[in-house]
Design a protein around this motif. Structure first.
Motif, PDB file in Angstrom:
ATOM      1  N   LEU A 267       0.837  -1.192   0.000  1.00 39.36           N
ATOM      2  CA  LEU A 267       0.000   0.000   0.000  1.00 39.36           C
ATOM      3  C   LEU A 267       0.874   1.245   0.000  1.00 39.36           C
ATOM      4  O   LEU A 267       1.752   1.398   0.845  1.00 39.36           O
ATOM      5  N   ARG A 268       0.646   2.144  -0.959  1.00 41.31           N
ATOM      6  CA  ARG A 268       1.362   3.415  -1.055  1.00 41.31           C
ATOM      7  C   ARG A 268       0.324   4.534  -0.923  1.00 41.31           C
ATOM      8  O   ARG A 268      -0.363   4.877  -1.873  1.00 41.31           O
ATOM      9  N   ILE A 269       0.209   5.059   0.286  1.00 40.28           N
ATOM     10  CA  ILE A 269      -0.815   6.060   0.596  1.00 40.28           C
ATOM     11  C   ILE A 269      -0.465   7.399  -0.052  1.00 40.28           C
ATOM     12  O   ILE A 269       0.674   7.854   0.029  1.00 40.28           O
ATOM     13  N   ARG A 270      -1.459   8.017  -0.676  1.00 40.42           N
ATOM     14  CA  ARG A 270      -1.296   9.309  -1.346  1.00 40.42           C
ATOM     15  C   ARG A 270      -2.189  10.393  -0.749  1.00 40.42           C
ATOM     16  O   ARG A 270      -2.177  11.521  -1.222  1.00 40.42           O
ATOM     17  N   THR A 271      -2.967  10.057   0.271  1.00 36.86           N
ATOM     18  CA  THR A 271      -3.888  11.009   0.887  1.00 36.86           C
ATOM     19  C   THR A 271      -3.679  11.001   2.398  1.00 36.86           C
ATOM     20  O   THR A 271      -3.586   9.937   3.005  1.00 36.86           O
ATOM     21  N   ALA A 272      -3.632  12.168   2.983  1.00 36.22           N
ATOM     22  CA  ALA A 272      -3.400  12.293   4.422  1.00 36.22           C
ATOM     23  C   ALA A 272      -4.554  11.701   5.230  1.00 36.22           C
ATOM     24  O   ALA A 272      -5.701  11.725   4.784  1.00 36.22           O
ATOM     25  N   PRO A 273      -4.248  11.182   6.421  1.00 39.53           N
ATOM     26  CA  PRO A 273      -5.319  10.721   7.312  1.00 39.53           C
ATOM     27  C   PRO A 273      -6.251  11.896   7.638  1.00 39.53           C
ATOM     28  O   PRO A 273      -5.815  13.033   7.735  1.00 39.53           O
ATOM     29  N   ASP A 274      -7.508  11.597   7.795  1.00 43.54           N
ATOM     30  CA  ASP A 274      -8.539  12.586   8.122  1.00 43.54           C
ATOM     31  C   ASP A 274      -8.815  13.579   6.989  1.00 43.54           C
ATOM     32  O   ASP A 274      -9.472  14.588   7.199  1.00 43.54           O
ATOM     33  N   ALA A 275      -8.312  13.292   5.787  1.00 44.27           N
ATOM     34  CA  ALA A 275      -8.597  14.157   4.638  1.00 44.27           C
ATOM     35  C   ALA A 275     -10.041  13.971   4.196  1.00 44.27           C
ATOM     36  O   ALA A 275     -10.613  12.897   4.360  1.00 44.27           O
ATOM     37  N   VAL A 276     -10.609  15.015   3.641  1.00 45.58           N
ATOM     38  CA  VAL A 276     -11.942  14.903   3.048  1.00 45.58           C
ATOM     39  C   VAL A 276     -11.752  14.521   1.584  1.00 45.58           C
ATOM     40  O   VAL A 276     -11.029  15.192   0.850  1.00 45.58           O
TER      41      VAL A 276
END
Length: 78
Positions: A58-67
């Protein structure tokens, strides 16, 4: 070739412009299997799971708690 992880449009109503809050259940770089829950989407008062579309890292591209909104690219799986 990386597999994109996007917010499926069928998860909530098309006419709802508010989006959803994204909460990651796995960390960046984690090994995931196809169908594993990798994130939760909080849409109004409902929590929906986002599953991995493929196996890999998994390569996350969106911050936690992002809308996020329908169709947004939030991660890649290598």
């Amino acid at each position: 070739m990386p597999v994109p992880v996007t917010i499926p449009p069928e998860l909530w109503a098309e006419d709802d412009p508010t989006g959803a809050t994204l909460l990651w259940l796995r960390e960046d770089g984690a090994a995931v299997g196809a169908g594993d829950p990798i994130a939760e989407l909080l849409v109004e008062k409902v929590t929906l799971e986002l599953e991995a579309p493929a196996s890999g890292r998994l390569r996350i591209r969106t911050a936690p708690d992002a809308v996020v909104h329908r169709g947004d690219l939030v991660a890649l799986i290598d």
